[in-house]
Design an enzyme around this catalytic site. Sequence first.
Site, PDB file in Angstrom:
ATOM      1  CD  GLN A 338      -3.262   0.475  -1.999  1.00 54.09           C
ATOM      2  OE1 GLN A 338      -4.046  -0.016  -2.873  1.00 54.09           O
ATOM      3  NE2 GLN A 338      -3.428   0.432  -0.773  1.00 54.09           N
ATOM      4  CB  CYS A 344      -7.336  -0.184  -2.194  1.00 54.13           C
ATOM      5  SG  CYS A 344      -8.408  -0.500  -0.556  1.00 54.13           S
ATOM      6  CG  HIS A 490      -7.687  -4.585  -1.263  1.00 53.14           C
ATOM      7  ND1 HIS A 490      -6.907  -3.168  -1.348  1.00 53.14           N
ATOM      8  CD2 HIS A 490      -7.080  -5.006  -2.529  1.00 53.14           C
ATOM      9  CE1 HIS A 490      -6.071  -3.084  -2.174  1.00 53.14           C
ATOM     10  NE2 HIS A 490      -6.261  -4.213  -3.031  1.00 53.14           N
TER      11      HIS A 490
END
Length: 547
Positions: A338, A344, A490
């Site tokens: 990424q 993410c 995340h």
Amino acid sequence: MLRVLSLLLVVQLCVAQQLEWPKQYTAKGQIILPYGDIVEPFTAYVDMSGKGRSRIDYYGGSAIVLNLGDEGQYGAMFKIVYETTQDFANVMTCFAVPGASGAPVTPQGVLPDISMYKYAADYMYNDVMSEIYISNNAEEEKNNNYTLLVRKDNKNPILFRFVGLDRLFGSHYDEYVIEYSDFETTVDATVFDYAKKFTCKGFPGPGLTLAMTENPMFEFVGAGEYEEKHRSYKVDSDFEEFKGHHSRQYDDEGEEAKRKTHFRHNHRYIHSMNRRDLPYKLRVNHLTDLADGEISRMRGYRHTPDSPRDTLYKPSISDVPEYYNWRLRGAVTPVKDQGICGSCWSFGTVGTLEGSQFIKNGMKNLKAFSEQSLMDCSWGYGNNGCDGGESERAYSWIMENGCIPTEESYGGGRYLMQDGFCNVNKSECGAKISMYMNTLPGNVTSLVMAIAERGPISVAIDASHKSFSFYSHGVYYEPACGNGADDLDHQVLAVGYGTLTPGDPDSEYWYIKNSWSTHWGNDGYVLMSRKNNNCGVATDASFAILN
């Protein structure tokens, strides 16, 4: 953590006081690395007489390093640590490397070379009258400032501190502290025989480069004649290797110096953590020259109280196998990168949709979908591209838009690592969804059943700890991890679960696909502990139902 040492050294240097370290001593204390948030306890046994011998136990004996100058012609180094392989776990093992004519093994002390210091002043430190000794030297554009405190009555060490200043850039490039809690001028000679309890084998790697990683005190106080020549050898050589391996080319000397400083602190942190008795290991990776703030930009999961939720998953199965791995079944596309972008959430979303489509197609025809389309087009549903988002908002956009595009057809198949122009009307439909589901928040069993029944699941985790940034292998368990909805930062993909050691609940894991490239973790994957929902893997887990 670090007691601030405010020493007003606006004093004139006085005539040097007599100070001499004993030949033999036993010392307890801790190494403090402020930039790495590390406090590493140690116990040192040192005998500098003759060829010399030393033993330093780190973290209460989870890593033991012996330097025996009287072992063979050139001495020998022994490291005794817990070893885990494919055949056994956490077995105390002895590694050894003999010295050589160009690199003899000498005893490793925990006290600086006092000949470099001059008395500065008396100072009351923590209600103990002490003496301050200082040493300053310049190296190119760097000022190196050392401060040593000893008790005034018996000259036992109290504290040793180094602060490195870069005159060119006006910044601290390094800092560390050694605090001494106990000090005796005797040593039990039998402690040097500890390696004899083991059948020692060779170190993995060349001998000289082990000086810092296997003998960490070497970097901070040096070891005899090798102090200036080799103290930074390991960091210097590893940084050059790092630049070559990851094709790093910095804009100028200033940028390279800054990156090397980050690398140095992260390098120390990695090796200090690896000396602890942990169920996982860390390693240098492509993030090692980044500051913590830069790495945090890659954690883009954004949960808010009004985050959408559709339907609670209710399993239609009553039993699941003890092990499941959708990667081996072909339902998972290759690991992607990424970049320095908080996207993410789009990778977690795409991963679960790809797996669901594969399963719907009869376990065949795995297709890659476009993360970039979610970044570019789902702003109206509360996602913010590189500045973060979450799967549930992405599902809502897909349901309204009609489908998620294939990766190949959207924007030429490119992932930009930045926000872009929405081109969804010019792309091929990859998958349509009718609804999405969340597993029972915080319920590990619910997530296990969803993985077994529905395929790869998008999950949010707490990845804010430095240990996660440099994970290499083993079962990742971070006691400081949060598992509440507000702790998560995340988004990743849970592609399986299992147990490393049958019957051991502490070795139960989730098999997690990250989006930080194959340079991170174990080929881009991490085993995360299922114990107590560590790091919140089961807190916000979701998948979609395809049309």
